[in-house]
Scaffold this active site. Structure first.
Site, PDB file in Angstrom:
ATOM      1  N   ARG A 260      18.133  28.366  -1.691  1.00 43.28           N
ATOM      2  CA  ARG A 260      19.390  28.815  -1.282  1.00 43.28           C
ATOM      3  C   ARG A 260      20.323  28.985  -1.876  1.00 43.28           C
ATOM      4  NH1 ARG A 260      19.773  24.561   3.344  1.00 43.28           N
ATOM      5  NH2 ARG A 260      17.286  24.283   3.068  1.00 43.28           N
TER       6      ARG A 260
ATOM      7  N   LYS B 233      11.435  15.029  -5.497  1.00 45.46           N
ATOM      8  CA  LYS B 233      10.544  15.073  -4.663  1.00 45.46           C
ATOM      9  C   LYS B 233       9.430  13.920  -4.890  1.00 45.46           C
ATOM     10  CE  LYS B 233       9.991  19.989  -3.460  1.00 45.46           C
ATOM     11  NZ  LYS B 233      10.390  19.951  -2.224  1.00 45.46           N
TER      12      LYS B 233
HETATM   13  N1  BES Z   1      10.417  24.722  -2.021  1.00 49.89           N
HETATM   14  C1  BES Z   1      10.971  23.904  -0.930  1.00 49.89           C
HETATM   15  C2  BES Z   1      10.294  24.165   0.507  1.00 49.89           C
HETATM   16  C3  BES Z   1       9.033  23.962   0.481  1.00 49.89           C
HETATM   17  C4  BES Z   1       8.526  22.453   0.728  1.00 49.89           C
HETATM   18  C5  BES Z   1       8.009  24.891   0.866  1.00 49.89           C
HETATM   19  C6  BES Z   1       7.058  22.082   0.981  1.00 49.89           C
HETATM   20  C7  BES Z   1       6.801  24.514   0.921  1.00 49.89           C
HETATM   21  C8  BES Z   1       6.379  23.399   1.285  1.00 49.89           C
HETATM   22  C9  BES Z   1      12.373  23.867  -0.830  1.00 49.89           C
HETATM   23  O1  BES Z   1      13.207  24.038  -1.987  1.00 49.89           O
HETATM   24  C10 BES Z   1      12.780  22.474  -0.338  1.00 49.89           C
HETATM   25  O2  BES Z   1      12.614  21.608  -1.095  1.00 49.89           O
HETATM   26  N2  BES Z   1      13.633  22.358   0.793  1.00 49.89           N
HETATM   27  C11 BES Z   1      13.931  21.241   1.395  1.00 49.89           C
HETATM   28  C12 BES Z   1      15.089  21.370   2.105  1.00 49.89           C
HETATM   29  C13 BES Z   1      15.671  20.097   2.591  1.00 49.89           C
HETATM   30  C14 BES Z   1      16.060  19.241   1.389  1.00 49.89           C
HETATM   31  C15 BES Z   1      17.155  20.344   3.475  1.00 49.89           C
HETATM   32  C16 BES Z   1      12.805  20.925   2.380  1.00 49.89           C
HETATM   33  O3  BES Z   1      12.182  21.428   3.099  1.00 49.89           O
HETATM   34  O4  BES Z   1      12.358  19.540   2.141  1.00 49.89           O
HETATM   35 MN    MN Z   2      13.528  22.253  -3.098  1.00 51.90          MN
END
Ligand code: BES
Ligand code: MN
Ligand code: ZN
Length: 498
Positions: free
Chosen positions: A353, A279
């Protein structure tokens, strides 16, 4: 916290603080009218001078009002007469509580429960009062050094009722509110703790401690070797880069003999760096909240145990840390889930997931009446619904409706979202049974569809709580949601609601 109900008038009860309300255009609420009469028109006088206002959000603390037995009278604005609903009721209680949180008041008597509130009876008004007061009084100071602030002196909440016949309903509402507030508070604590304290092992210890000394509640914790034996290759792929060992936390509450349980599954990613699909740095600290799904199901279990509900509830938490390292899972790696289905990990940041699918497969052994997973799953959900409502997905329309209704009556709201084959198609992989991301568009929906591939034969719902689990900015902190929604759902299943 202690609770009492009373039919005595606002002016007649010797407590540290009474809460009364006024509406726009100078219309006095029930309690305010009584205080006004007892004090020879003092409230009306203050309304005229502008020191008291009926505007929602306004509040005045009056000390030593003559003719009134309470030390303080808190007057809150209730907005337009006839418009009060459960949401504005809760806001008014919160405003009043904030106004006296710094005082030494030990008891409050809430007379707003005498106002007509759309869609709420004495049970819900008592419950909302207790939950709202607790929400405002919550502090997270365990990580701060130095002199600890003295504990809040407030220890008693009184609930005004119109007639004796409402006492039982209000008392039950206060009891349930107390249980839910305890669950919310635990969920907030777990969410707010930093990831170097709140590790998968820490979550496991908390779950074990909750069960110790409770004959109806038991906790079992599976380690990585045991998960490997079960074939949880998907969950384990997320922890591959981490030093902290992953845990599968399994809690069982038996309040109703051999009934089929409701199973609550929580995403417990104690820190989500994104893994090799790292990230960006800005705001990454907030990924300590990526275990708020787990916190909410553990918090709900705490509430269930405290309310001693006559129902069977299980909790399954997949607790892992998502870290990049030389041993981490790479984009393109293919892993095998406990269900036997293979997954191409196109993005290691879509890890929730991967954890949940194996936890859901594990849940099948309980033959659940319903299984609900709760997860801070996608940023896309925040885009879709913002921070007001969580997303509710389900493979069963009745279950989806039931959860939606539980959100509404508990004031912890969600919104029903679609699924379907068109979205599921987006998860196609050239190399495995499915990919772990669905490409651009409908990111929260495709995440739900991914989970749906692991729930055949179960009544399943999925709550994407990415937008509601915590607040950012100066108010940064966990909210404890959706503990009230889940508790409401279970209270309803236990047939304990009015
Ligand atoms: N934990 C995150 C989702 C999230 C992001 C929750 C920001 C709250 C605020 C999750 O694990 C994630 O990183 N999801 C990705 C999925 C994508 C790579 C398909 C996302 O939402 O960017
Ligand atoms: Mn994630
Ligand atoms: Zn995540």
């Amino acid at each position: 916290m202690k609770y009492f109900t009373t039919t005595s008038k606002a002016s007649r009860r010797a407590v540290d603080c009474v809460i009364v309300g006024v509406y726009n255009r100078g219309k006095l609420g029930v309690g305010a009218a009584d205080i006004d009469a007892a004090s020879k028109g003092f409230i009306r006088k203050l309304l005229k001078s502008g020191d008291v206002s009926g505007e929602a959000g306004q509040v005045a603390v009056l000390n030593g009002v003559s003719g009134v037995k309470a030390c303080r009278v808190v007057v809150v604005g209730l907005g337009k007469a006839g418009n009060l609903d459960a949401s504005s009721f809760r806001k008014a209680v919160a405003t009043a509580t904030r106004a006296i949180a710094h005082t030494k008041a030990r008891q409050i008597l809430n007379c707003l429960t005498l106002e007509p509130v759309a869609g709420a009876d004495p049970y819900y008004l008592a419950r909302h009062t207790v939950e709202s007061v607790s929400d405002v009084l919550y502090r997270f100071e365990q990580m701060k050094s130095g002199r600890k602030k003295a504990a809040m002196p407030l220890n008693t909440i009184g609930l005004a009722i119109a007639k004796r016949g409402d006492a039982a309903k209000a008392t039950r509402g206060a009891e349930h509110g107390d249980g839910i507030a305890a669950g919310v508070s635990l969920a907030k604590d777990l969410g707010n703790l930093p990831a170097n304290v709140c590790t998968p092992s820490y979550l496991a210890r908390v779950a074990k401690k909750l069960a110790s000394g409770n004959g109806k509640l038991s906790t079992r914790v599976l380690n990585e070797a045991e998960m490997k034996k079960l074939g949880m290759g998907s969950l384990l792929s997320v922890t591959a880069g981490a030093v902290e060992p992953a845990k599968l936390i399994v809690m069982q509450y038996k309040g109703a003999g051999s009934d089929q349980p409701v199973v609550l599954v929580g995403k417990g990613v104690t820190f989500d760096t994104g893994g090799i699909s790292l990230k960006p740095g800005a705001g990454m600290d907030e990924m300590k909240f990526d275990m708020c799904g787990a916190a909410s199901v553990i918090g709900t279990m705490a509430a269930v145990a405290r309310m001693k509900l006559p129902i069977n509830v299980n909790v399954v938490v997949g607790a892992v840390e998502n870290m990049p390292s030389g041993t981490a899972t790479r984009p393109g790696d293919i892993v095998k889930s406990m269900s036997g289905q293979t997954i191409e990990v196109l993005n290691t940041d879509a890890e929730g997931r991967l954890v949940l699918c194996d936890a859901l497969t594990y849940s099948k052994r309980f033959k659940p009446a319903a299984v609900i997973d709760v997860a801070t799953l996608t940023g896309a959900c925040v885009v879709a619904l913002g921070s007001h409502r969580c997303a509710i997905y389900s493979n069963n329309d009745d279950l989806q409706d039931e959860i939606f209704a539980s959100g509404n009556s508990s004031q912890d709201v969600g919104w029903p979202m679609p699924m379907g084959e068109q979205y599921a198609q987006q998860l196609k992989s050239n190399f495995a049974d499915m990919a772990n991301i669905g490409g651009p568009g409908g990111g929260s929906v495709t995440a739900a569809c991914f989970l749906g591939k692991f729930t055949d034969g179960m009544n399943w719902a999925h709550l994407d709580i990415a937008g509601v689990a915590w607040k950012s900015g100066t108010q940064k902190g966990a909210t404890g949601r959706p503990v009230p929604m889940l508790s409401e759902f279970l209270l309803s299943r236990a047939r304990l609601l009015p």
